[in-house]
Design a protein around this motif. Structure first.
Motif, PDB file in Angstrom:
ATOM      1  N   THR A   1       0.820  -1.216   0.000  1.00  0.00           N
ATOM      2  CA  THR A   1       0.000   0.000   0.000  1.00  0.00           C
ATOM      3  C   THR A   1       0.850   1.261   0.000  1.00  0.00           C
ATOM      4  N   THR A   2       2.122   1.129   0.326  1.00  0.00           N
ATOM      5  CA  THR A   2       3.024   2.287   0.287  1.00  0.00           C
ATOM      6  C   THR A   2       3.657   2.466  -1.095  1.00  0.00           C
ATOM      7  N   GLY A   3       3.388   1.522  -1.996  1.00  0.00           N
ATOM      8  CA  GLY A   3       3.937   1.612  -3.342  1.00  0.00           C
ATOM      9  C   GLY A   3       5.218   0.830  -3.545  1.00  0.00           C
ATOM     10  N   ALA A   4       5.752   0.242  -2.499  1.00  0.00           N
ATOM     11  CA  ALA A   4       6.969  -0.564  -2.627  1.00  0.00           C
ATOM     12  C   ALA A   4       6.658  -1.840  -3.398  1.00  0.00           C
ATOM     13  N   VAL A   5       7.559  -2.203  -4.313  1.00  0.00           N
ATOM     14  CA  VAL A   5       7.349  -3.376  -5.163  1.00  0.00           C
ATOM     15  C   VAL A   5       8.319  -4.482  -4.775  1.00  0.00           C
ATOM     16  N   THR A   6       7.759  -5.638  -4.533  1.00  0.00           N
ATOM     17  CA  THR A   6       8.576  -6.835  -4.306  1.00  0.00           C
ATOM     18  C   THR A   6       8.533  -7.661  -5.583  1.00  0.00           C
ATOM     19  N   PRO A   7       9.665  -7.796  -6.272  1.00  0.00           N
ATOM     20  CA  PRO A   7       9.651  -8.517  -7.561  1.00  0.00           C
ATOM     21  C   PRO A   7       9.160  -9.951  -7.392  1.00  0.00           C
ATOM     22  N   GLY A   8       8.290 -10.371  -8.295  1.00  0.00           N
ATOM     23  CA  GLY A   8       7.816 -11.745  -8.293  1.00  0.00           C
ATOM     24  C   GLY A   8       8.794 -12.667  -9.008  1.00  0.00           C
ATOM     25  N   ILE A   9       8.458 -13.942  -9.009  1.00  0.00           N
ATOM     26  CA  ILE A   9       9.355 -14.937  -9.612  1.00  0.00           C
ATOM     27  C   ILE A   9       9.536 -14.692 -11.098  1.00  0.00           C
ATOM     28  N   TYR A  10       8.488 -14.323 -11.803  1.00  0.00           N
ATOM     29  CA  TYR A  10       8.623 -14.039 -13.237  1.00  0.00           C
ATOM     30  C   TYR A  10       9.637 -12.930 -13.480  1.00  0.00           C
ATOM     31  N   THR A  11       9.585 -11.883 -12.656  1.00  0.00           N
ATOM     32  CA  THR A  11      10.535 -10.770 -12.804  1.00  0.00           C
ATOM     33  C   THR A  11      11.948 -11.204 -12.455  1.00  0.00           C
ATOM     34  N   LEU A  12      12.082 -12.004 -11.405  1.00  0.00           N
ATOM     35  CA  LEU A  12      13.405 -12.481 -11.004  1.00  0.00           C
ATOM     36  C   LEU A  12      14.043 -13.322 -12.109  1.00  0.00           C
ATOM     37  N   ILE A  13      13.240 -14.187 -12.724  1.00  0.00           N
ATOM     38  CA  ILE A  13      13.772 -15.019 -13.812  1.00  0.00           C
ATOM     39  C   ILE A  13      14.180 -14.145 -14.993  1.00  0.00           C
ATOM     40  N   ALA A  14      13.297 -13.195 -15.347  1.00  0.00           N
ATOM     41  CA  ALA A  14      13.599 -12.318 -16.484  1.00  0.00           C
ATOM     42  C   ALA A  14      14.894 -11.542 -16.259  1.00  0.00           C
ATOM     43  N   ASP A  15      15.075 -11.018 -15.045  1.00  0.00           N
ATOM     44  CA  ASP A  15      16.307 -10.276 -14.737  1.00  0.00           C
ATOM     45  C   ASP A  15      17.538 -11.180 -14.858  1.00  0.00           C
ATOM     46  N   ALA A  16      17.366 -12.456 -14.492  1.00  0.00           N
ATOM     47  CA  ALA A  16      18.500 -13.389 -14.539  1.00  0.00           C
ATOM     48  C   ALA A  16      18.906 -13.725 -15.973  1.00  0.00           C
ATOM     49  N   THR A  17      18.014 -13.498 -16.930  1.00  0.00           N
ATOM     50  CA  THR A  17      18.359 -13.798 -18.328  1.00  0.00           C
ATOM     51  C   THR A  17      19.098 -12.648 -19.004  1.00  0.00           C
ATOM     52  N   CYS A  18      19.191 -11.503 -18.342  1.00  0.00           N
ATOM     53  CA  CYS A  18      19.853 -10.351 -18.955  1.00  0.00           C
ATOM     54  C   CYS A  18      21.356 -10.639 -19.098  1.00  0.00           C
ATOM     55  N   ILE A  19      21.878 -10.436 -20.294  1.00  0.00           N
ATOM     56  CA  ILE A  19      23.284 -10.733 -20.550  1.00  0.00           C
ATOM     57  C   ILE A  19      23.767  -9.926 -21.750  1.00  0.00           C
ATOM     58  N   GLU A  20      25.058  -9.638 -21.755  1.00  0.00           N
ATOM     59  CA  GLU A  20      25.683  -8.949 -22.894  1.00  0.00           C
ATOM     60  C   GLU A  20      26.701  -9.897 -23.521  1.00  0.00           C
ATOM     61  N   LEU A  21      26.498 -10.217 -24.791  1.00  0.00           N
ATOM     62  CA  LEU A  21      27.409 -11.081 -25.534  1.00  0.00           C
ATOM     63  C   LEU A  21      27.926 -10.335 -26.752  1.00  0.00           C
ATOM     64  N   ASP A  22      29.245 -10.205 -26.830  1.00  0.00           N
ATOM     65  CA  ASP A  22      29.884  -9.502 -27.944  1.00  0.00           C
ATOM     66  C   ASP A  22      29.293  -8.111 -28.151  1.00  0.00           C
ATOM     67  N   GLY A  23      29.030  -7.438 -27.021  1.00  0.00           N
ATOM     68  CA  GLY A  23      28.554  -6.066 -27.093  1.00  0.00           C
ATOM     69  C   GLY A  23      27.068  -5.911 -27.291  1.00  0.00           C
ATOM     70  N   GLU A  24      26.333  -6.995 -27.447  1.00  0.00           N
ATOM     71  CA  GLU A  24      24.890  -6.921 -27.654  1.00  0.00           C
ATOM     72  C   GLU A  24      24.165  -7.429 -26.407  1.00  0.00           C
ATOM     73  N   SER A  25      23.298  -6.577 -25.843  1.00  0.00           N
ATOM     74  CA  SER A  25      22.584  -6.919 -24.618  1.00  0.00           C
ATOM     75  C   SER A  25      21.206  -7.498 -24.946  1.00  0.00           C
ATOM     76  N   THR A  26      20.824  -8.522 -24.197  1.00  0.00           N
ATOM     77  CA  THR A  26      19.495  -9.115 -24.328  1.00  0.00           C
ATOM     78  C   THR A  26      18.910  -9.317 -22.940  1.00  0.00           C
ATOM     79  N   CYS A  27      17.585  -9.264 -22.845  1.00  0.00           N
ATOM     80  CA  CYS A  27      16.910  -9.413 -21.563  1.00  0.00           C
ATOM     81  C   CYS A  27      15.469  -9.832 -21.839  1.00  0.00           C
ATOM     82  N   ALA A  28      15.022 -10.930 -21.237  1.00  0.00           N
ATOM     83  CA  ALA A  28      13.665 -11.410 -21.452  1.00  0.00           C
ATOM     84  C   ALA A  28      12.667 -10.540 -20.699  1.00  0.00           C
ATOM     85  N   ASP A  29      11.421 -10.550 -21.166  1.00  0.00           N
ATOM     86  CA  ASP A  29      10.347  -9.808 -20.512  1.00  0.00           C
ATOM     87  C   ASP A  29       9.622 -10.728 -19.536  1.00  0.00           C
TER      88      ASP A  29
END
Length: 432
Positions: free
Chosen positions: A186-214
């Motif tokens: 109710t204060t507006g603080a966000v606790t990331p859910g599992i879907y968000t945690l997984i998506a953040d874990a897929t973020c990676i930069e390979l040969d200068g190109e960054s990718t990140c799942a939604d």
């Protein structure tokens, strides 16, 4: 007579005064007398020179032969030594070619890691890696998971990259009681859910190109994929199939804990690995056997464990599990605020009358029995508490302070007294 003699004399070519008796007989060559008699001196000298020349030629030939034999012996010995001497360890040079992600499996040792690196063309030989790793104590701290390295690099560089925590990718932690979707207070603080945690874990930069799942890509995969493809265990299939919210139908089937995912994996592949490994962890507690002893199905035990996780502290898990089972036995509503909050856009400790009156597949104020699905990812400890509930006749419990002190009672009157204590201590303070 005189003419004949004169004719003969003239034809003989001899000086006058010498007759046939003096020159008509053939004479032997004169002989040398004295020192060196029998061989002329210049002949002896010539023969001596010839002998010296022959000796010199013989000596030269001998030296040449010795030299040739020495050279031959050298090369034979060198060849023998080279055959016995180990070849240089194959290794790459330079800074590498491309970024690549490799996986270190649970239980891998140095040779296993080296083999994985060779198979992915990161290093040229296992021997080079083992040599570079010798004496590197930090190599023992390498955890199972995914690491970003480069192809065709020296083994020593590979060791450096694997021991660099910043190059570990796909790692994340699911806290106990976390749910699939983000939680907003109710204060507006966000606790990331599992879907968000997984998506953040897929973020990676390979040969200068960054990718990140939604995050929504994982929700869609859960809603649309076959349960087999999602790795749902057999003991949960029927209930998961009936879930009213397809995007939440695997709630609770991904266990709390530390996880590693392949950043290059598809959403369905990633979810399947998490669900499959979680099912193994749950089954290791004996959920399929012990759930029967408390009168519920394995999936119902998982639902109860999710309630236990959200409603209590670890020291009270077994007691809260007993309260739930006691209420189910007498057909009493569970009336847990956590089940009300699960369906809300925002959550709080104390819910409103309007919230509690909403009918959802989870709101235990609006129905008897268990929620349709788990409401969070329970810890293994919560599941064990559910499978081994403490003996007692408690029907009520309430947390009376912000330290988590919980009181268990058998009567409603006694329960209300503790509710008043909790209210005075600010436990039910609302952010609305």
């Amino acid at each position: 007579m005189s003419d004949k003699r004169d004719h003969q004399a003239g034809n003989s070519g001899l000086p006058e005064g010498h007759g046939d008796d003096d020159w008509g007989v053939t004479r032997a060559e004169p002989e040398w007398v004295g020192v060196g008699a029998g061989t002329p001196q210049h002949v002896r000298r010539e023969r001596e020179r010839a002998r010296r020349r022959r000796r010199r030629r013989g000596m030269v030939l001998f030296l040449v032969l010795v030299l040739l034999l020495g050279i031959g012996a050298f090369f034979i010995a060198k060849s023998f030594i080279d055959d016995r001497r180990p070849s240089p360890t194959p290794d790459y040079e330079g800074t590498g070619v491309n970024d690549v992600v490799i996986r270190i499996q649970e239980g891998d040792v140095g040779t296993d890691i080296a083999t994985t690196l060779v198979e992915n063309d990161v290093i040229k030989s296992t021997a080079a890696f083992m040599g570079a790793a010798h004496g590197r104590d930090e190599l023992a701290s390498i955890q199972p998971g995914y690491y970003k390295v480069r192809t065709q690099i020296p083994a020593s560089v590979a060791v450096d990259m694997l021991t660099n925590p910043e190059l570990r990718v796909g790692a994340f932690t699911i806290a106990e009681g976390r749910q699939l979707d983000d939680i907003v207070s109710t204060t507006g603080a966000v606790t990331p859910g599992i879907y968000t945690l997984i998506a953040d874990a897929t973020c990676i930069e390979l040969d200068g190109e960054s990718t990140c799942a939604d995050p929504d890509a994982f929700r869609q995969a859960v809603a649309s994929s076959d349960l087999n493809d999602l790795g749902v265990p057999e003991w949960a299939r029927a209930e998961v199939e009936r879930a009213e919210d397809p995007g939440r139908r695997i709630e609770g089937l991904i266990a709390a804990g530390r996880w590693n995912v392949d950043p290059s994996g598809s959403p369905t592949e990633i979810i399947a690995e998490l669900v499959t490994r979680s099912a193994r962890a749950y089954e290791a507690t004996g959920i399929q056997q012990t759930s029967e002893s408390i009168g519920v199905t394995p999936y119902e035990a998982l639902i109860i464990a999710s309630l236990v996780e959200r409603e209590s502290q670890p020291e009270d898990f077994a007691k809260v599990a007993r309260v739930i089972l006691n209420r189910l036995d007498i057909g009493m509503m569970l009336q847990f605020d956590s089940t009300v909050n699960y369906a809300l856009d925002t959550v709080e400790i104390g819910t409103t009358d309007a919230d509690r009156g909403r009918v959802t597949p989870w709101n235990t104020y609006a129905m008897t029995g268990l929620p349709q699905t788990p409401i969070s990812s329970p810890s293994v400890e919560a599941l064990r508490g559910t499978e081994n509930p403490e003996d007692g006749e408690w029907i009520y419990f309430v947390t009376i302070d912000l330290d988590g002190t919980t009181m268990f009672t058998n009567t409603f009157e006694e329960h209300n007294r503790y509710v008043e204590v909790a209210r005075q201590n600010g436990v039910f303070a609302s952010g609305r």
